[in-house]
Write a protein that holds these residues in place. Structure first.
Motif, PDB file in Angstrom:
ATOM      1  N   ILE A  32       9.483 -18.030  16.361  1.00  0.00           N
ATOM      2  CA  ILE A  32       9.654 -18.124  14.940  1.00  0.00           C
ATOM      3  C   ILE A  32      10.722 -19.336  14.672  1.00  0.00           C
ATOM      4  N   ASP A  33      10.718 -19.974  13.507  1.00  0.00           N
ATOM      5  CA  ASP A  33      11.712 -20.767  13.129  1.00  0.00           C
ATOM      6  C   ASP A  33      12.933 -20.195  13.002  1.00  0.00           C
ATOM      7  N   SER A  34      12.886 -19.429  12.019  1.00  0.00           N
ATOM      8  CA  SER A  34      14.431 -18.637  11.821  1.00  0.00           C
ATOM      9  C   SER A  34      14.179 -17.258  11.472  1.00  0.00           C
ATOM     10  N   VAL A  57      12.417 -13.723  20.441  1.00  0.00           N
ATOM     11  CA  VAL A  57      12.344 -14.010  21.741  1.00  0.00           C
ATOM     12  C   VAL A  57      12.774 -15.431  21.765  1.00  0.00           C
ATOM     13  N   HIS A  58      12.396 -16.239  21.001  1.00  0.00           N
ATOM     14  CA  HIS A  58      12.418 -17.653  21.056  1.00  0.00           C
ATOM     15  C   HIS A  58      12.694 -18.238  19.419  1.00  0.00           C
ATOM     16  N   GLN A  59      13.624 -19.054  19.288  1.00  0.00           N
ATOM     17  CA  GLN A  59      13.881 -19.337  17.758  1.00  0.00           C
ATOM     18  C   GLN A  59      13.827 -20.944  17.886  1.00  0.00           C
ATOM     19  N   ILE A  60      13.045 -21.626  17.137  1.00  0.00           N
ATOM     20  CA  ILE A  60      13.111 -23.038  17.097  1.00  0.00           C
ATOM     21  C   ILE A  60      13.802 -23.748  15.832  1.00  0.00           C
ATOM     22  N   ALA A  61      14.360 -22.931  15.031  1.00  0.00           N
ATOM     23  CA  ALA A  61      15.098 -23.698  13.889  1.00  0.00           C
ATOM     24  C   ALA A  61      16.253 -22.624  13.502  1.00  0.00           C
ATOM     25  N   GLY A  62      17.205 -21.924  14.523  1.00  0.00           N
ATOM     26  CA  GLY A  62      17.963 -21.118  14.109  1.00  0.00           C
ATOM     27  C   GLY A  62      19.158 -21.608  13.181  1.00  0.00           C
ATOM     28  N   TRP A  70      21.601 -23.302  14.743  1.00  0.00           N
ATOM     29  CA  TRP A  70      22.149 -22.456  15.915  1.00  0.00           C
ATOM     30  C   TRP A  70      20.969 -22.617  17.205  1.00  0.00           C
ATOM     31  N   GLU A  71      21.526 -23.474  18.191  1.00  0.00           N
ATOM     32  CA  GLU A  71      20.653 -23.966  19.067  1.00  0.00           C
ATOM     33  C   GLU A  71      20.621 -22.500  20.330  1.00  0.00           C
ATOM     34  N   CYS A  72      19.278 -22.590  20.849  1.00  0.00           N
ATOM     35  CA  CYS A  72      19.037 -21.699  21.784  1.00  0.00           C
ATOM     36  C   CYS A  72      17.912 -21.885  22.677  1.00  0.00           C
TER      37      CYS A  72
END
Length: 261
Positions: A32-34, A57-62, A70-72
């Motif tokens: 998801i983006d955020s 699980v994975h966020q591309i624009a936290g 917020w990078e991850c």
């Protein structure tokens, strides 16, 4: 955008009253983006009338504080937004971020015997390095104050100059155990703050307050210009950060400032 849906009900008792049954829904997105952005956009259409945990699980624009990213790059870090539409005591709204951060500090101590610190106003530190953060936003919808509480916890990955839980512990941890504990305790914390106020949390927060008793500089969040300096004294009864300047005068740090590391 794929997601998994889980539903439970939460029956909360306090010394004052027995709460109504509030539905809690868990939704997990593979990508998801955020979660924070999604929560605010879709609350009225999809999540109204329930407590919702949106987990990525994975966020591309936290989203971090002050519109920072917020990078991850990990699929094991905890990235979640809690939608909580039952907060009625507006005077304690400003304290939500602090008490949620403190709750996570307590969980780290209980589960892993690790001493985390809370950096005013929204960072969780391990060994004086950032390992997590809280972002609280809200909006008034009709007669409801809806809280959107974003939590990001570094489990096995972090950006440069930060740290993660497994790095500190030197071992793998059960991510699901941690998430379930965070979920349970965050809900309890929100009900308690709403009913009983900030004061019952304040002593504990002051005990884990980062740089307490030390000289600190506070900068404008956007320009990074130093605005205030002084010795960190405590959080007062309202949850404001109190410092003592070199002139001996007690001052309250404005919410648009942040502590310089």
């Amino acid at each position: 955008m794929r997601c998994k849906l889980y539903g439970i009900y939460f029956f909360f008792k306090s010394k004052f009253q027995v709460k109504d049954i509030h539905k809690i829904v868990d939704i997990q997105f593979e990508e998801i983006d955020s979660t924070q952005t999604h929560a605010k956009l879709e609350y009225e259409n999809k999540y109204k009338g329930q407590i919702t945990f949106l987990r990525a699980v994975h966020q591309i624009a936290g989203k971090g504080q002050y519109d920072r990213k917020w990078e991850c790059q990990s699929k094991r870090n905890i990235l979640t937004t809690i939608i909580f539409p039952y907060f009625t005591n507006i005077q304690y709204q400003k304290n939500v971020t602090l008490v949620i951060g403190y709750t996570i500090v307590q969980i780290y101590k209980e589960l892993y015997n690790v001493d985390a610190e809370l950096k005013w106003v929204n960072d969780i530190l391990l060994n004086s390095k950032k390992s997590g953060g809280i972002l609280t936003e809200s909006e008034q919808i009709g007669d409801q104050l809806v809280l959107y509480i974003g939590i990001g916890l570094n489990i096995d990955w972090c950006i440069e100059d930060a740290t993660c839980l497994e790095q500190i512990l030197g071992k793998k941890i059960d991510q699901e155990e941690l998430f379930l504990k965070v979920k349970e305790r965050v809900i309890q914390t929100l009900y308690t703050l709403n009913e009983q106020g900030f004061e019952i949390f304040r002593i504990g927060i002051n005990q884990v307050l980062y740089r307490k008793g030390q000289f600190c500089e506070f900068v404008n969040s956007k320009t990074l210009q130093i605005i205030q300096t002084g010795i960190v004294e405590e959080l007062n009864k309202d949850g404001d950060l109190v410092i003592r300047g070199q002139d001996g005068i007690i001052r309250i740090i404005e919410p648009n400032l942040r502590m310089k590391l």
